[in-house]
Design an enzyme around this catalytic site. Structure first.
Site, PDB file in Angstrom:
ATOM      1  N   VAL A   6       0.739  -0.648   0.382  1.00 50.35           N
ATOM      2  CA  VAL A   6       0.183   0.464  -0.486  1.00 50.35           C
ATOM      3  C   VAL A   6       1.271   1.015   0.217  1.00 50.35           C
ATOM      4  O   VAL A   6       0.326   2.046  -0.621  1.00 50.35           O
ATOM      5  CB  VAL A   6      -1.206   0.669   0.867  1.00 50.35           C
ATOM      6  CG1 VAL A   6      -1.757   1.316   1.074  1.00 50.35           C
ATOM      7  CG2 VAL A   6      -1.896  -1.342   1.536  1.00 50.35           C
ATOM      8  N   LYS A  97      -5.944  -2.046   9.554  1.00 44.76           N
ATOM      9  CA  LYS A  97      -7.941  -2.697  10.321  1.00 44.76           C
ATOM     10  C   LYS A  97      -7.630  -3.381  11.912  1.00 44.76           C
ATOM     11  O   LYS A  97      -8.440  -2.677  12.292  1.00 44.76           O
ATOM     12  CB  LYS A  97      -8.770  -3.722   9.089  1.00 44.76           C
ATOM     13  CG  LYS A  97      -7.456  -5.318   8.942  1.00 44.76           C
ATOM     14  CD  LYS A  97      -7.481  -5.870   7.845  1.00 44.76           C
ATOM     15  CE  LYS A  97      -5.962  -5.384   6.348  1.00 44.76           C
ATOM     16  NZ  LYS A  97      -6.940  -6.835   5.966  1.00 44.76           N
ATOM     17  N   GLU A 121     -10.554   5.198   5.797  1.00 46.39           N
ATOM     18  CA  GLU A 121     -11.005   4.492   4.637  1.00 46.39           C
ATOM     19  C   GLU A 121     -10.993   3.325   4.336  1.00 46.39           C
ATOM     20  O   GLU A 121     -10.883   2.279   4.218  1.00 46.39           O
ATOM     21  CB  GLU A 121     -11.274   5.370   3.379  1.00 46.39           C
ATOM     22  CG  GLU A 121     -11.531   5.049   2.377  1.00 46.39           C
ATOM     23  CD  GLU A 121     -13.583   4.449   2.475  1.00 46.39           C
ATOM     24  OE1 GLU A 121     -14.397   5.766   3.275  1.00 46.39           O
ATOM     25  OE2 GLU A 121     -14.139   3.341   2.874  1.00 46.39           O
ATOM     26  N   VAL A 124     -11.314  -0.940   5.471  1.00 44.25           N
ATOM     27  CA  VAL A 124     -12.226  -1.955   4.940  1.00 44.25           C
ATOM     28  C   VAL A 124     -12.686  -1.831   3.835  1.00 44.25           C
ATOM     29  O   VAL A 124     -13.008  -0.781   3.202  1.00 44.25           O
ATOM     30  CB  VAL A 124     -14.241  -1.826   5.893  1.00 44.25           C
ATOM     31  CG1 VAL A 124     -14.601  -2.713   5.752  1.00 44.25           C
ATOM     32  CG2 VAL A 124     -13.615  -1.915   7.246  1.00 44.25           C
ATOM     33  N   GLY A 126     -10.920  -2.271   1.326  1.00 43.48           N
ATOM     34  CA  GLY A 126      -9.635  -1.693   0.145  1.00 43.48           C
ATOM     35  C   GLY A 126     -10.215   0.060  -1.011  1.00 43.48           C
ATOM     36  O   GLY A 126     -10.625   0.810  -0.377  1.00 43.48           O
ATOM     37  N   ILE A 128     -13.371  -0.161  -1.866  1.00 44.31           N
ATOM     38  CA  ILE A 128     -14.973   0.749  -1.550  1.00 44.31           C
ATOM     39  C   ILE A 128     -14.833   1.628  -0.604  1.00 44.31           C
ATOM     40  O   ILE A 128     -14.423   1.457   0.089  1.00 44.31           O
ATOM     41  CB  ILE A 128     -15.899  -0.678  -1.002  1.00 44.31           C
ATOM     42  CG1 ILE A 128     -15.531  -2.241  -2.005  1.00 44.31           C
ATOM     43  CG2 ILE A 128     -16.931  -0.154  -1.298  1.00 44.31           C
ATOM     44  CD1 ILE A 128     -15.835  -2.774  -1.966  1.00 44.31           C
ATOM     45  N   LYS A 197     -12.422  -6.774  10.314  1.00 45.28           N
ATOM     46  CA  LYS A 197     -13.697  -5.493   9.944  1.00 45.28           C
ATOM     47  C   LYS A 197     -14.863  -5.201   9.825  1.00 45.28           C
ATOM     48  O   LYS A 197     -15.079  -4.468   9.807  1.00 45.28           O
ATOM     49  CB  LYS A 197     -12.851  -5.930   8.246  1.00 45.28           C
ATOM     50  CG  LYS A 197     -11.891  -5.744   7.492  1.00 45.28           C
ATOM     51  CD  LYS A 197     -12.125  -6.558   5.529  1.00 45.28           C
ATOM     52  CE  LYS A 197     -10.623  -6.977   5.181  1.00 45.28           C
ATOM     53  NZ  LYS A 197      -9.968  -7.258   3.977  1.00 45.28           N
ATOM     54  N   GLY A 294      -5.284  -4.775  -2.547  1.00 44.08           N
ATOM     55  CA  GLY A 294      -4.685  -4.549  -3.519  1.00 44.08           C
ATOM     56  C   GLY A 294      -3.926  -3.037  -3.552  1.00 44.08           C
ATOM     57  O   GLY A 294      -4.371  -2.113  -2.816  1.00 44.08           O
TER      58      GLY A 294
HETATM   59  N1  LIG Z   1      -1.322  -5.056   0.823  1.00 46.94           N
HETATM   60  C1  LIG Z   1      -3.348  -4.685   0.749  1.00 46.94           C
HETATM   61  O1  LIG Z   1      -4.088  -4.840  -0.540  1.00 46.94           O
HETATM   62  C2  LIG Z   1      -3.693  -3.433   1.909  1.00 46.94           C
HETATM   63  C3  LIG Z   1      -5.671  -3.758   1.665  1.00 46.94           C
HETATM   64  C4  LIG Z   1      -6.545  -2.910   2.410  1.00 46.94           C
HETATM   65  C5  LIG Z   1      -5.762  -2.623   3.702  1.00 46.94           C
HETATM   66  N2  LIG Z   1      -4.546  -3.182   4.479  1.00 46.94           N
HETATM   67  C6  LIG Z   1      -3.750  -2.747   5.187  1.00 46.94           C
HETATM   68  O2  LIG Z   1      -2.652  -1.655   4.888  1.00 46.94           O
HETATM   69  C7  LIG Z   1      -1.642  -1.928   6.001  1.00 46.94           C
HETATM   70  C8  LIG Z   1       0.054  -2.272   5.129  1.00 46.94           C
HETATM   71  O3  LIG Z   1       0.238  -3.388   4.662  1.00 46.94           O
HETATM   72  P1  LIG Z   1       0.845  -4.066   3.122  1.00 46.94           P
HETATM   73  O4  LIG Z   1      -0.338  -4.890   2.455  1.00 46.94           O
HETATM   74  O5  LIG Z   1       1.058  -2.663   2.661  1.00 46.94           O
HETATM   75  O6  LIG Z   1       1.854  -4.556   3.873  1.00 46.94           O
HETATM   76  P2  LIG Z   1       2.959  -4.486   3.806  1.00 46.94           P
HETATM   77  O7  LIG Z   1       3.809  -4.845   1.995  1.00 46.94           O
HETATM   78  O8  LIG Z   1       3.449  -6.127   4.648  1.00 46.94           O
HETATM   79  O9  LIG Z   1       4.205  -3.647   3.706  1.00 46.94           O
HETATM   80  C9  LIG Z   1       4.392  -2.799   5.401  1.00 46.94           C
HETATM   81  C10 LIG Z   1       5.770  -1.808   4.872  1.00 46.94           C
HETATM   82  O10 LIG Z   1       5.757  -1.705   6.232  1.00 46.94           O
HETATM   83  C11 LIG Z   1       7.364  -1.281   7.660  1.00 46.94           C
HETATM   84  N3  LIG Z   1       7.409  -1.702   8.289  1.00 46.94           N
HETATM   85  C12 LIG Z   1       6.774  -2.231   8.495  1.00 46.94           C
HETATM   86  N4  LIG Z   1       6.814  -2.861  10.370  1.00 46.94           N
HETATM   87  C13 LIG Z   1       7.914  -1.316  10.461  1.00 46.94           C
HETATM   88  C14 LIG Z   1       9.021  -0.529  11.432  1.00 46.94           C
HETATM   89  N5  LIG Z   1       9.025  -1.323  13.071  1.00 46.94           N
HETATM   90  N6  LIG Z   1       9.425   0.041  11.504  1.00 46.94           N
HETATM   91  C15 LIG Z   1       9.502   0.808  10.402  1.00 46.94           C
HETATM   92  N7  LIG Z   1       8.469   0.392   8.600  1.00 46.94           N
HETATM   93  C16 LIG Z   1       7.884  -0.873   8.793  1.00 46.94           C
HETATM   94  C17 LIG Z   1       7.699  -2.085   6.190  1.00 46.94           C
HETATM   95  O11 LIG Z   1       9.307  -1.610   5.512  1.00 46.94           O
HETATM   96  P3  LIG Z   1      10.390  -2.125   4.686  1.00 46.94           P
HETATM   97  O12 LIG Z   1       9.448  -2.298   3.662  1.00 46.94           O
HETATM   98  O13 LIG Z   1      11.838  -1.583   5.592  1.00 46.94           O
HETATM   99  O14 LIG Z   1       9.970  -4.143   5.080  1.00 46.94           O
HETATM  100  C18 LIG Z   1       6.899  -1.763   4.748  1.00 46.94           C
HETATM  101  O15 LIG Z   1       7.241  -1.466   3.955  1.00 46.94           O
HETATM  102  C19 LIG Z   1      -2.316  -3.016   7.128  1.00 46.94           C
HETATM  103  O16 LIG Z   1      -2.207  -2.481   8.040  1.00 46.94           O
HETATM  104  C20 LIG Z   1      -2.354  -3.596   5.757  1.00 46.94           C
HETATM  105  O17 LIG Z   1      -3.729  -4.686   6.376  1.00 46.94           O
HETATM  106  C21 LIG Z   1      -3.380  -3.553   3.219  1.00 46.94           C
END
Ligand SMILES: NC(=O)c1ccc[n+]([C@@H]2O[C@H](COP(=O)([O-])OP(=O)(O)OC[C@H]3O[C@@H](n4cnc5c(N)ncnc54)[C@H](OP(=O)(O)O)[C@@H]3O)[C@@H](O)[C@H]2O)c1
Length: 421
Positions: A6, A97, A121, A124, A126, A128, A197, A294
């Protein structure tokens, strides 16, 4: 804070479309710093090295930063950083979430006390726009129910099982291969992700804090391809639904696989798509449908929140009052729920078996709506039967099922699913 799936999308939008976004707000929006764990990681798109930091204080104590976006995930240190940001008078946008479901009310009152906005927003659905609608556009309604498919991973798996009669483990492996399921898919499969969610949506709809632990949960791991075959024969799809309802001052929130009539809109939501149906006293049934996860859809929600906050800062700098979660309705246990049920059993293949089962169900005030006898196996001398019931109380169904399971003629209770009309 965070530059993963994200965060990478948000950074790309803020860096690549800075002029367009600034035009929408009427003032510049500048990406100042990005917190990461590993500054040497290769990023796509590449990010200027001077924007990266591993020190959260570079953001939290930086006076020139007005808005913090948290897209790190997990509860700690994310929740602590959000508290620090709000306490420092910074507006916050989060996609987290888990943090919002567990600590939403504390963070919301902290935002209120510090006269700043907290928007979530993306937490929950993405892309929507359901959270903002519950907080704003649908606020005039008394919400009767929320019913949704809010986990794309499980919906992808269930769609594969339904369309190709694939078994669960194969469908899960396919979801992992295509990047729709994580290496450890537990949170999705056991309904935890959907429970977070739903806790957020139900809290906003019913104006009180519904904890993730208040949500009854049943995962999808017990489903077999044959359940989909039988459900289809009976006129139903099987979907993992997240449902919140309020009746007589008590709230029931639950996530479990449900039989949904094939002609219902939710039965047609396939693959990684999400959908949420809100039924209100004024608006009737409103359906939100779209991509629930996504990079791009989630970026749409996060940047939308950023633009909303920036516009508000531009107006008078005062935040919109936060949603009030001060309701005091009780949480209704699932035992009190009345539903129709689908029951699949493996039984000894001889006369009188059905009568024994029917007697126990009858004693429990459970009346049978239909019976299908399937798949007789001469080798084991067993048969499979599928029973659907008329509306019955969950507690009596569970108790009767315990008695049925104890019958000598019953080899296995394979599945009990609820039917959502
Ligand atoms: N992926 C989706 O489609 C989606 C959809 C809706 C909501 N979300 C929510 O969005 C959030 C992020 O999801 P994501 O999929 O983007 O996660 P992700 O790909 O695992 O990315 C996490 C990022 O946070 C950084 N990070 C994690 N812990 C850290 C710490 N202690 N100190 C500094 N940096 C830290 C990581 O750094 P590094 O890159 O250096 O490892 C990475 O860049 C979550 O809460 C998830 O539930 C995700």
């Amino acid at each position: 804070m965070g530059l993963g799936v994200v965060g990478g999308g948000v950074a790309a939008a803020l860096l690549g479309q800075q002029d367009e976004i600034s035009r929408k707000i009427g003032r510049p929006m500048i990406l100042k710093k990005i917190l990461v764990r590993d500054p040497d990681k290769l990023r796509e798109p590449p990010i200027p090295a001077d924007l990266l930091t591993t020190n959260p204080e570079d953001i939290l104590t930086n006076q020139s930063i007005h808005v913090v976006v948290e897209v790190m995930g997990g509860t700690q240190p994310a929740a602590g950083y959000l508290e620090d940001a709000l306490s420092a008078g910074k507006h916050v946008v989060t996609a987290n979430k888990e943090v919002m479901a567990k600590h939403g009310p504390e963070l919301m009152s902290l935002a209120q006390d510090n006269d700043v906005n907290l928007l979530f927003e993306a937490s929950v659905g993405g892309g929507i726009p359901i959270v903002g609608c519950l907080m704003n556009e649908l606020l005039a309604n008394e919400v009767h129910s929320i019913r949704g498919i809010i986990n794309g991973t499980t919906n992808y798996i269930l769609t594969r099982m339904a369309n190709h009669f694939t078994e669960f483990h194969q469908a899960l492996a396919e979801a992992q291969e295509r990047g729709y399921a994580e290496a450890d898919p537990t949170n999705d499969i056991d309904g935890m992700d959907a429970a977070y969610k739903l806790a957020i949506l139900a809290s906003l709809a019913y104006h009180q804090h519904i904890q993730p632990g208040d949500v009854y949960r049943q995962g999808i791991g017990s489903l077999e391809a044959k359940d989909f075959r039988y459900a289809k024969e009976l006129g139903y799809a099987i979907k993992s639904l997240a449902i919140a309802t309020r009746e007589n001052g008590a709230i029931l929130a639950r996530v479990h696989p449900s039989l949904v009539p094939l002609d219902h809109m939710l039965a047609k939501v396939d693959g990684v798509y999400n959908a949420v149906e809100v039924e209100g006293d004024l608006c009737g049934r409103v359906l939100f449908h779209g991509l629930g996860a996504g990079r791009e859809p989630t970026t749409s929600a996060v940047v939308g929140d950023l633009i909303e906050i920036s516009r508000k800062i531009g107006a008078d700098g005062r935040p919109t009052p936060m949603a009030q979660l001060d309701g005091a309705d009780s949480i209704r246990p699932i035992d009190d729920m009345v539903s129709r049920y689908y029951l699949r059993l493996t039984v000894a293949d001889h006369a009188g078996v059905l009568a024994e089962i029917a007697r126990i169900l009858g004693d429990g005030n459970i009346s049978i709506a239909s019976v299908l006898q399937k798949d007789t196996d001469p080798a084991t001398k067993t048969a499979e039967i599928v029973i659907t019931t008329h509306p019955a109380r969950e507690a009596s169904v569970q108790e009767s099922l315990r008695l049925v399971a104890g019958l000598e003629v019953v080899r296995e209770v394979n599945n009990l699913l609820r039917i959502e009309e």
